[in-house]
Write a protein that holds these residues in place. Sequence first.
Motif, short mmCIF file in Angstrom:
data_model
loop_
_atom_site.label_atom_id
_atom_site.label_comp_id
_atom_site.label_asym_id
_atom_site.label_seq_id
_atom_site.Cartn_x
_atom_site.Cartn_y
_atom_site.Cartn_z
N ALA A 1 -5.38 10.93 -12.78
CA ALA A 1 -6.71 10.32 -12.84
C ALA A 1 -6.63 8.88 -13.32
N LEU A 2 -5.79 8.61 -14.32
CA LEU A 2 -5.66 7.26 -14.85
C LEU A 2 -5.14 6.29 -13.79
N LEU A 3 -4.06 6.66 -13.10
CA LEU A 3 -3.47 5.75 -12.12
C LEU A 3 -4.37 5.58 -10.90
N GLU A 4 -4.99 6.66 -10.45
CA GLU A 4 -5.95 6.54 -9.34
C GLU A 4 -7.10 5.63 -9.75
N PHE A 5 -7.54 5.76 -10.99
CA PHE A 5 -8.64 4.95 -11.49
C PHE A 5 -8.26 3.47 -11.52
N ALA B 1 6.84 6.13 -15.66
CA ALA B 1 7.43 7.40 -15.25
C ALA B 1 7.12 7.70 -13.78
N ALA B 2 5.88 7.41 -13.36
CA ALA B 2 5.50 7.67 -11.97
C ALA B 2 6.25 6.75 -11.02
N ALA B 3 6.43 5.47 -11.41
CA ALA B 3 7.14 4.51 -10.57
C ALA B 3 8.60 4.90 -10.43
N GLU B 4 9.20 5.37 -11.51
CA GLU B 4 10.60 5.81 -11.46
C GLU B 4 10.74 7.05 -10.58
N VAL C 1 0.83 -1.21 0.00
CA VAL C 1 0.00 0.00 0.00
C VAL C 1 0.87 1.26 0.00
N PRO C 2 1.91 1.34 0.86
CA PRO C 2 2.76 2.54 0.82
C PRO C 2 3.41 2.75 -0.54
N GLU C 3 3.79 1.67 -1.22
CA GLU C 3 4.40 1.82 -2.55
C GLU C 3 3.39 2.33 -3.56
N VAL C 4 2.15 1.84 -3.48
CA VAL C 4 1.11 2.35 -4.37
C VAL C 4 0.90 3.83 -4.14
N ILE C 5 0.81 4.24 -2.88
CA ILE C 5 0.58 5.64 -2.56
C ILE C 5 1.72 6.51 -3.08
N ARG C 6 2.96 6.02 -2.95
CA ARG C 6 4.10 6.78 -3.47
C ARG C 6 3.99 6.98 -4.98
#
Length: 323
Positions: A154-158, A253-256, A132-137
């Motif tokens: 919006a896409l990633l939250e969705f 890009a968000a994960a990096e 969960v913490p990794e997803v939030i990051r």
Amino acid sequence: MTPGPEAEAVLPPALLRAQREYLQHLAVERGLAANTMAAYRRDIGRYLAFLAAAGVKAPAEIGRKQVTDFAQVISTGSDGGSPLSVRSAARCIVAVRGMHKFWALEGIAAADPASEVHPPMPGRRLPKAISVPEVIRILEASGSDSPTGLRDRALLEFLYSTGARISEAIGLDVDDVLGSSATETGPAVVRLFGKGSKERVVPLGSYGARAVEAYLVRGRPLLSGKGKPTPALFLNARGGRLSRQSAWTILKAAAEKAQIGKAVSPHTLRHSFATHLLEGGADVRVVQELLGHASVTTTQVYTLVTADTLREVYAAAHPRALG
């Protein structure tokens, strides 16, 4: 990439007719999704090319030996195609078995030579989920106040809020999001179209709803003005429907940026959605409905992940767990 043996094969007329009948059955009567149809067409094409090269001209001439020989060559690539992994070979043999069964039922062939040829059994691979913490990051690292930035968030939250497949998300139209405003009573819901165009309605959590609402109000209108009118929810910078590859790039890009030191894909968010729900006490059949799985057996693989977590907690907390 070198084309497979099916690419240049010229099939005998009887095999070609039988192939077309089966593919038409899959598309019309079973309503398989485009991606699934493409996989069936590729696997069956390789099989029939193998048969044609062996001198087989009609379904009636196929025996069990040809089916078992094919099962061997796809693992080695000795037919000129790429060697398949155990999982891919199993999928290929399942396609071949289904076609032979159809031919026998329809009277195209008198017998089913593949009925006792079983696909190789792949080792059980647990879904890869992140914490969960990794997803939030990742979510917090995504997006900005620009139109494309609002879309990215919006896409990633969705994806994480709904557990949707990436194909389901990019296939959404604006009208498929129902009650996306955070001021409405109860959670927003969204209409998803899964494999075989099967429709399901799933909740969209408050974080996802707010992100989608912000994108619809401040992002999408500016993007839509750059292209032809389209009902698509998620748009690219030119105003057209967002592609699968672009969605992967957005998440990567968000994960990096979040410095997540492991491979993350859109399906990772789907796996994490299911795992986190089960860890939170959700019933496996509810998760099955949310994921759009036809069988609860498919969903139950996630219970193995949560069982591992339970064992770790038990080992650390129970006074007589370890001796």
